[in-house]
Design an enzyme around this catalytic site. Structure first.
Site, PDB file in Angstrom:
ATOM      1  N   GLY A  29      95.711 -46.727  45.121  1.00 30.68           N
ATOM      2  CA  GLY A  29      94.589 -47.457  45.723  1.00 30.68           C
ATOM      3  C   GLY A  29      94.359 -47.170  47.195  1.00 30.68           C
TER       4      GLY A  29
ATOM      5  N   GLY B  68      93.577 -45.778  38.031  1.00 35.08           N
ATOM      6  CA  GLY B  68      93.335 -47.202  38.255  1.00 35.08           C
ATOM      7  C   GLY B  68      91.885 -47.446  38.646  1.00 35.08           C
ATOM      8  N   GLY B  69      91.641 -47.595  39.945  1.00 39.13           N
ATOM      9  CA  GLY B  69      90.317 -47.969  40.468  1.00 39.13           C
ATOM     10  C   GLY B  69      89.161 -47.177  39.864  1.00 39.13           C
TER      11      GLY B  69
ATOM     12  CB  SER C  93      94.226 -42.090  45.348  1.00 39.20           C
ATOM     13  OG  SER C  93      94.536 -43.287  46.016  1.00 39.20           O
TER      14      SER C  93
ATOM     15  CD  GLU D  71     100.686 -45.119  38.462  1.00 39.87           C
ATOM     16  OE1 GLU D  71      99.521 -44.799  38.278  1.00 39.87           O
ATOM     17  OE2 GLU D  71     101.076 -46.294  38.481  1.00 39.87           O
TER      18      GLU D  71
ATOM     19  CE  LYS E 144      95.728 -50.645  39.558  1.00 44.70           C
ATOM     20  NZ  LYS E 144      96.388 -50.418  40.826  1.00 44.70           N
TER      21      LYS E 144
ATOM     22  CG  HIS F  51     101.801 -50.428  37.576  1.00 45.72           C
ATOM     23  ND1 HIS F  51     101.609 -50.913  38.850  1.00 45.72           N
ATOM     24  CD2 HIS F  51     100.850 -49.476  37.393  1.00 45.72           C
ATOM     25  CE1 HIS F  51     100.567 -50.293  39.397  1.00 45.72           C
ATOM     26  NE2 HIS F  51     100.091 -49.414  38.529  1.00 45.72           N
TER      27      HIS F  51
HETATM   28  C1  PEP Z   1      97.562 -47.454  39.254  1.00 42.05           C
HETATM   29  O1  PEP Z   1      97.772 -48.496  39.881  1.00 42.05           O
HETATM   30  O2  PEP Z   1      98.112 -47.250  38.145  1.00 42.05           O
HETATM   31  C2  PEP Z   1      96.664 -46.465  39.835  1.00 42.05           C
HETATM   32  C3  PEP Z   1      96.803 -45.238  39.447  1.00 42.05           C
HETATM   33  O3  PEP Z   1      95.743 -46.943  40.747  1.00 42.05           O
HETATM   34  P1  PEP Z   1      94.653 -46.108  41.566  1.00 42.05           P
HETATM   35  O4  PEP Z   1      94.113 -45.028  40.669  1.00 42.05           O
HETATM   36  O5  PEP Z   1      93.608 -47.133  41.908  1.00 42.05           O
HETATM   37  O6  PEP Z   1      95.337 -45.541  42.757  1.00 42.05           O
END
Ligand code: PEP
Length: 230
Positions: free
Chosen positions: A161, A214-215, A193, A155, A10, A88
């Site tokens: 997140g 993501g995170g 997540s 997703e 991101k 996204h």
């Molecule tokens: C994302 O936004 O593509 C994502 C998977 O975020 P997170 O893993 O932080 O939930």
């Protein structure tokens, strides 16, 4: 078949942070072509020779021209990207992207020989009103049933997140529906997540073909633990 693991940075990182990330990312060379890192576009060119596949996080739906602030598929290719995330939920919402413009992005990427990672997912409101299937179908309707070589990332917005993850059976059902919709094989990733503690279960107990992270991808050691599972 090895699964695809995608890191989505991101809008995080600096040149120094990403250099440090690559230095501390202990992955066997053999797995490196199954690991994709979606860096902010400004850093792609600097990390093209660091041994992992690179991805853009978005692309213009136009080829070139008077589109101040936008980045074309050709530019991403030039900077070393072989993948690009499109659709996204953050871009759909914050940049007001429509299904039609996302499909145009896909076409631009295809022309530039870049593999799209097309994201779909429902909000909590949609999930609670039991409209997930029709919502996903609406997002997928940009693509006809005979599309080839698609990578779709499921997703759920409520899982991004938040620390919340759908059940194994919820993911399996959605992924089955997506795969059955197309006449040709498509790869379906799960994102939302994912971390080093839940990745193995998700990879082993569902029918997903990989993960979008993501995170947890910002920590190179944690992301390497996830990537080793592919
Ligand atoms: C994302 O936004 O593509 C994502 C998977 O975020 P997170 O893993 O932080 O939930």
């Amino acid at each position: 078949m090895p699964k695809l693991i995608v890191a989505n940075f991101k809008m995080h990182g600096t040149q120094a942070f990403i250099e440090d990330w690559f230095t501390n990312f202990p992955l066997e060379k053999a797995l490196s072509k199954h690991v994709v890192v979606a860096l902010p576009a400004t850093y792609l060119a600097s990390f093209r020779d660091y041994g992992l596949c690179l991805s853009g996080q978005n692309v213009s739906s136009m080829e070139k021209g008077a589109f101040t602030s936008q980045i074309s598929a050709e530019m991403l290719k030039d900077c070393g990207a072989s993948y690009c995330i499109i659709g996204h939920s953050e871009a759909r919402e914050q940049l007001n992207e429509s299904n039609e413009s996302i499909h145009d992005k896909y076409l631009q990427l295809k022309d530039a020989n870049i593999q799209s990672i097309f994201c779909v997912g429902e909000s909590l409101e949609v999930k609670e009103s039991k409209m997930t299937e029709s919502h996903l179908e609406d997002q997928l309707s940009a693509f006809d049933n005979d599309s080839e070589g698609l990578i779709i990332a499921y997703e759920p917005i409520w899982a991004i997140g938040t620390g919340l993850v759908p059940t194994i059976s919820e993911i399996t059902e959605v992924v089955t529906n997506i795969k059955e919709r197309f006449n040709n094989p498509v790869k379906v990733l799960y994102g939302g997540s994912v971390n080093a503690s839940n990745a193995q279960n998700l990879l082993e107990k569902t029918n997903i073909d990989g993960l979008l992270v993501g995170g947890a991808s910002l920590n190179p050691q944690e992301f390497a633990k996830i990537a080793q599972l592919c």
